[in-house]
Motif scaffolding. Sequence first.
Motif, PDB file in Angstrom:
ATOM      1  N   GLU A 186      34.716  29.106  50.505  1.00 21.37           N
ATOM      2  CA  GLU A 186      33.711  29.197  49.447  1.00 21.37           C
ATOM      3  C   GLU A 186      34.260  30.109  48.362  1.00 21.37           C
ATOM      4  N   ILE A 187      34.250  29.631  47.122  1.00 21.00           N
ATOM      5  CA  ILE A 187      34.828  30.387  46.017  1.00 21.00           C
ATOM      6  C   ILE A 187      33.880  30.377  44.825  1.00 21.00           C
ATOM      7  N   ASP A 188      34.227  31.129  43.803  1.00 23.33           N
ATOM      8  CA  ASP A 188      33.467  31.129  42.554  1.00 23.33           C
ATOM      9  C   ASP A 188      34.393  31.576  41.433  1.00 23.33           C
ATOM     10  N   VAL A 189      33.954  31.374  40.199  1.00 20.57           N
ATOM     11  CA  VAL A 189      34.750  31.766  39.038  1.00 20.57           C
ATOM     12  C   VAL A 189      34.551  33.253  38.770  1.00 20.57           C
ATOM     13  N   LEU A 190      35.645  33.968  38.583  1.00 24.91           N
ATOM     14  CA  LEU A 190      35.605  35.383  38.218  1.00 24.91           C
ATOM     15  C   LEU A 190      35.864  35.486  36.720  1.00 24.91           C
ATOM     16  N   ARG A 191      34.889  35.984  35.984  1.00 24.04           N
ATOM     17  CA  ARG A 191      34.997  36.024  34.523  1.00 24.04           C
ATOM     18  C   ARG A 191      35.230  37.429  33.973  1.00 24.04           C
ATOM     19  N   GLU A 192      35.225  38.428  34.829  1.00 23.28           N
ATOM     20  CA  GLU A 192      35.339  39.803  34.352  1.00 23.28           C
ATOM     21  C   GLU A 192      36.749  40.159  33.905  1.00 23.28           C
ATOM     22  N   ILE A 193      37.748  39.492  34.480  1.00 23.43           N
ATOM     23  CA  ILE A 193      39.139  39.738  34.111  1.00 23.43           C
ATOM     24  C   ILE A 193      39.833  38.394  33.916  1.00 23.43           C
ATOM     25  N   SER A 194      41.038  38.439  33.366  1.00 18.66           N
ATOM     26  CA  SER A 194      41.842  37.225  33.226  1.00 18.66           C
ATOM     27  C   SER A 194      43.269  37.528  33.658  1.00 18.66           C
ATOM     28  N   VAL A 195      44.031  36.474  33.926  1.00 15.83           N
ATOM     29  CA  VAL A 195      45.443  36.637  34.276  1.00 15.83           C
ATOM     30  C   VAL A 195      46.296  36.098  33.141  1.00 15.83           C
ATOM     31  N   ASN A 196      47.481  36.659  33.006  1.00 19.12           N
ATOM     32  CA  ASN A 196      48.379  36.244  31.939  1.00 19.12           C
ATOM     33  C   ASN A 196      49.008  34.887  32.244  1.00 19.12           C
ATOM     34  N   THR A 197      49.691  34.352  31.261  1.00 20.74           N
ATOM     35  CA  THR A 197      50.313  33.039  31.417  1.00 20.74           C
ATOM     36  C   THR A 197      51.839  33.109  31.339  1.00 20.74           C
ATOM     37  N   HIS A 198      52.410  34.326  31.346  1.00 24.93           N
ATOM     38  CA  HIS A 198      53.865  34.451  31.262  1.00 24.93           C
ATOM     39  C   HIS A 198      54.510  34.172  32.625  1.00 24.93           C
ATOM     40  N   ILE A 199      55.836  34.257  32.684  1.00 23.86           N
ATOM     41  CA  ILE A 199      56.567  33.828  33.879  1.00 23.86           C
ATOM     42  C   ILE A 199      56.269  34.680  35.106  1.00 23.86           C
ATOM     43  N   LEU A 200      55.869  35.933  34.926  1.00 25.79           N
ATOM     44  CA  LEU A 200      55.597  36.775  36.090  1.00 25.79           C
ATOM     45  C   LEU A 200      54.275  36.407  36.762  1.00 25.79           C
ATOM     46  N   SER A 201      53.416  35.693  36.044  1.00 23.49           N
ATOM     47  CA  SER A 201      52.163  35.236  36.647  1.00 23.49           C
ATOM     48  C   SER A 201      52.396  34.070  37.598  1.00 23.49           C
ATOM     49  N   GLN A 202      53.566  33.451  37.510  1.00 26.88           N
ATOM     50  CA  GLN A 202      53.853  32.257  38.305  1.00 26.88           C
ATOM     51  C   GLN A 202      54.451  32.575  39.670  1.00 26.88           C
ATOM     52  N   ILE A 203      54.785  33.839  39.922  1.00 23.20           N
ATOM     53  CA  ILE A 203      55.432  34.201  41.180  1.00 23.20           C
ATOM     54  C   ILE A 203      54.538  35.146  41.976  1.00 23.20           C
ATOM     55  N   HIS A 204      54.813  35.243  43.272  1.00 20.56           N
ATOM     56  CA  HIS A 204      54.008  36.088  44.151  1.00 20.56           C
ATOM     57  C   HIS A 204      54.591  37.500  44.167  1.00 20.56           C
ATOM     58  N   THR A 205      53.954  38.361  43.409  1.00 15.28           N
ATOM     59  CA  THR A 205      54.351  39.754  43.331  1.00 15.28           C
ATOM     60  C   THR A 205      53.087  40.590  43.186  1.00 15.28           C
ATOM     61  N   PRO A 206      53.048  41.810  43.701  1.00 16.20           N
ATOM     62  CA  PRO A 206      51.819  42.604  43.619  1.00 16.20           C
ATOM     63  C   PRO A 206      51.341  42.766  42.180  1.00 16.20           C
ATOM     64  N   CYS A 207      50.039  42.549  41.970  1.00 14.79           N
ATOM     65  CA  CYS A 207      49.475  42.729  40.632  1.00 14.79           C
ATOM     66  C   CYS A 207      48.030  43.195  40.768  1.00 14.79           C
ATOM     67  N   PRO A 208      47.546  43.989  39.815  1.00 13.07           N
ATOM     68  CA  PRO A 208      46.178  44.522  39.913  1.00 13.07           C
ATOM     69  C   PRO A 208      45.111  43.438  39.869  1.00 13.07           C
ATOM     70  N   GLU A 209      45.400  42.313  39.193  1.00 12.10           N
ATOM     71  CA  GLU A 209      44.412  41.236  39.121  1.00 12.10           C
ATOM     72  C   GLU A 209      44.092  40.679  40.505  1.00 12.10           C
ATOM     73  N   ASN A 210      45.118  40.510  41.333  1.00 12.72           N
ATOM     74  CA  ASN A 210      44.889  39.986  42.683  1.00 12.72           C
ATOM     75  C   ASN A 210      44.128  40.985  43.546  1.00 12.72           C
ATOM     76  N   HIS A 211      44.431  42.268  43.376  1.00 11.68           N
ATOM     77  CA  HIS A 211      43.698  43.293  44.130  1.00 11.68           C
ATOM     78  C   HIS A 211      42.225  43.287  43.725  1.00 11.68           C
ATOM     79  N   TYR A 212      41.973  43.251  42.439  1.00 12.02           N
ATOM     80  CA  TYR A 212      40.593  43.224  41.938  1.00 12.02           C
ATOM     81  C   TYR A 212      39.865  41.988  42.466  1.00 12.02           C
ATOM     82  N   ALA A 213      40.545  40.848  42.419  1.00 14.42           N
ATOM     83  CA  ALA A 213      39.938  39.592  42.873  1.00 14.42           C
ATOM     84  C   ALA A 213      39.595  39.645  44.356  1.00 14.42           C
ATOM     85  N   ALA A 214      40.480  40.231  45.160  1.00 15.02           N
ATOM     86  CA  ALA A 214      40.234  40.318  46.602  1.00 15.02           C
ATOM     87  C   ALA A 214      39.021  41.193  46.900  1.00 15.02           C
ATOM     88  N   VAL A 215      38.902  42.309  46.192  1.00 13.98           N
ATOM     89  CA  VAL A 215      37.756  43.200  46.393  1.00 13.98           C
ATOM     90  C   VAL A 215      36.466  42.515  45.944  1.00 13.98           C
TER      91      VAL A 215
END
Length: 260
Positions: free
Chosen positions: A111-140
Amino acid sequence: MNTVLSSAITSLLQYGPVVRVAFYFQQQKLIMAEECYFYLMASMRKMRMPIPLSYTLEYFTELITAAVSEKQLESGVVDLYAFVEPSSKQTELHINITSTQSVLGLKSPVEIDVLREISVNTHILSQIHTPCPENHYAAVYAAENELDDVILLNPHKRIARCATGNLLLLNENTIRIPKQTEGAYISPLMENFVTWLNKKERVTIEEAEINGFETQKAEELSLISDASGLHPVQKIRNKSFGYTRFEQWAADWAASFLLG
């Protein structure tokens, strides 16, 4: 370069460049090894990490096969972390192996939903699996709202990805997935799945710019994560979805590796 298998290395993942790539094994044999290897090399280059000459496909095949054999596991996922050790400035590896009965079969509904409080970038580092604050925020956020994951939008308010993987939207005989330039992950697992679908099931695969509201119009949705596999999306907000076709496709896809 050292290969570090100890769990104590986890604390070092907070320092310097680090990338994570999943490898898969079934019946104690690696599958999709070449695709995963080239994704690892590309991810390390994007993070400007030093790549030892010894890091060949054969090296990783032998390394992972030995680790799997030592644990006497039949099927599972190998999370391989490549990181730069802070003191030596050299690239090292950490391996974590998770056993699973079926690597490619359909996993538990989410079960998922749209998170509108933050956004993720579209550059090349967004395409790979590396630690980022957006993913931490999303998990919480997901945990606090009793969700399994959330849909992350890019600055243009279009779907980029989920925190753990990419979305697949099915309508009739077409599957739409967000473009990588929209902020979606590069995913060896997804590429293998959609290539198989296009070839065997004659399903049209369309990389597109997808608005958040379009999920409500889909007949079926799935979340595909390199770490945990293919999950049918059962609910977004107040709308529920079936997953009959994805369930059958996942079973046939998994069977194709056994036949091979």
